[in-house]
Write an enzyme that holds these catalytic residues in place. Structure first.
Site, PDB file in Angstrom:
ATOM      1  N   GLU A  42      41.194 -12.100-146.510  1.00 28.01           N
ATOM      2  CA  GLU A  42      41.673 -12.736-145.293  1.00 28.01           C
ATOM      3  C   GLU A  42      42.612 -13.833-146.109  1.00 28.01           C
ATOM      4  O   GLU A  42      42.333 -14.445-146.878  1.00 28.01           O
ATOM      5  CB  GLU A  42      40.491 -13.402-144.682  1.00 28.01           C
ATOM      6  CG  GLU A  42      41.195 -14.214-143.558  1.00 28.01           C
ATOM      7  CD  GLU A  42      39.817 -15.070-142.761  1.00 28.01           C
ATOM      8  OE1 GLU A  42      39.958 -15.649-142.007  1.00 28.01           O
ATOM      9  OE2 GLU A  42      38.521 -14.812-143.287  1.00 28.01           O
ATOM     10  N   LYS A 113      43.276 -12.349-135.426  1.00 28.03           N
ATOM     11  CA  LYS A 113      41.699 -12.752-135.543  1.00 28.03           C
ATOM     12  C   LYS A 113      41.541 -13.243-134.048  1.00 28.03           C
ATOM     13  O   LYS A 113      42.358 -14.257-133.551  1.00 28.03           O
ATOM     14  CB  LYS A 113      41.560 -13.764-136.498  1.00 28.03           C
ATOM     15  CG  LYS A 113      39.886 -14.154-136.837  1.00 28.03           C
ATOM     16  CD  LYS A 113      39.945 -14.830-138.072  1.00 28.03           C
ATOM     17  CE  LYS A 113      38.551 -15.194-138.325  1.00 28.03           C
ATOM     18  NZ  LYS A 113      38.160 -15.830-139.603  1.00 28.03           N
ATOM     19  N   CYS A 146      36.778 -11.019-140.708  1.00 30.69           N
ATOM     20  CA  CYS A 146      35.881 -12.010-141.336  1.00 30.69           C
ATOM     21  C   CYS A 146      34.998 -12.239-140.102  1.00 30.69           C
ATOM     22  O   CYS A 146      34.064 -11.338-139.745  1.00 30.69           O
ATOM     23  CB  CYS A 146      36.385 -13.388-141.708  1.00 30.69           C
ATOM     24  SG  CYS A 146      35.284 -14.118-142.698  1.00 30.69           S
TER      25      CYS A 146
END
Length: 269
Positions: A42, A113, A146
């Protein structure tokens, strides 16, 4: 079988040019090990521990910026599918924690995200699109980032859409843990895989950034939830490789007459 790699590297905060060189070296190393899919951490383009939006904006790039242009060249030169996280400058000024799926034909998908962890929400905007599933030469590749992995209903979406493998760039900050046990971040990744019968590659980062250390728990998990490589606390940089049968993710049978997708009861939940 498909050779997949997770390149756990230590990006430099606020230095996209240096990080492009870092990624080029890591991808080259993975390709020398015959990797066909390479997953990066990330925000590998920029580092993570930004103090504020202005600092993040200085390292942000549009989806057609220098970082993704380089990733496209790396994909073509090495004949790989590349999935990595970058700090995206949105078209109307927003900042996103994004990941890209890139193959020899170019950028195939950009994902932003959707679930922002802790103080990320003070700097970045949330993405509002579902995880993409891209048909590539090696199989159907999906991506998320994540904290997204901690939402079972979100992981289920690409599984139901036919993903063979979920590639997840992550930055897992280390915290309280029990020595000699598998990190809970890795356990959750195994669970994501097992309950969906979908291979998962989670690529963590290395290094120390503004006092924050990372789990370094990069892991390659097959469609049964078994760890094929990684999964332990390793604070240093490393390249993990494993052979995966991506077509196994298309068989949702979990024993006898049981099918993990066909047996769902969405009418009840």
């Amino acid at each position: 079988m498909t050779k997949v790699a997770a390149c756990q590297v230590a990006p430099l905060l606020g230095d996209p040019a240096a990080n492009r060189e870092l990624v080029a070296d890591a991808v080259s190393d993975a390709a020398k090990q015959s990797a066909e899919l390479v997953v990066l951490p990330e925000l590998v383009s920029s580092g993570y521990m930004f103090r504020d939006q202005d600092e993040a904006r200085a390292s942000a790039e549009p989806a057609d910026g220098q970082t993704l242009q380089l990733w496209g060249r790396l994909a073509r030169d090495h004949g790989v599918v590349l999935v990595g996280g970058f700090c995206e400058a949105g078209p109307t000024g927003e900042l996103y924690i994004s990941s890209a799926i890139v193959d020899p034909s170019g950028t195939r998908a950009i994902y932003r995200k959707a679930h922002l962890w802790d103080q990320e929400r003070l700097i970045f905007s949330r993405g509002n699109a579902r995880p993409p599933v891209v048909d590539t030469a090696i199989g159907r590749i999906a991506t998320m980032i994540c904290y997204d992995l901690e939402f079972p209903e979100w992981v289920r979406i690409p599984a139901l859409a036919g993903a063979d493998l979920l590639a997840a760039p992550v930055n897992w900050p280390t915290g309280a843990h029990v020595p000699d046990q598998v990190p809970t971040e890795v356990v959750r990744t195994q669970a994501d895989s097992s309950v969906n019968r979908m291979a998962v590659v989670a690529c963590d980062r290395a290094g120390v950034e503004r006092g924050v250390e990372w789990v370094g728990g990069s892991v390659i998990v097959d469609s049964d939830g078994w760890i094929l490589a990684g999964g332990s606390r390793t604070p240093s940089s490393q390249t993990l490789c494993a052979d995966l049968d991506l077509t196994a993710s298309r068989n949702k049978n979990v024993g006898g007459l049981s099918d993990i997708h066909a047996d769902r009861r969405p009418d009840l939940y």
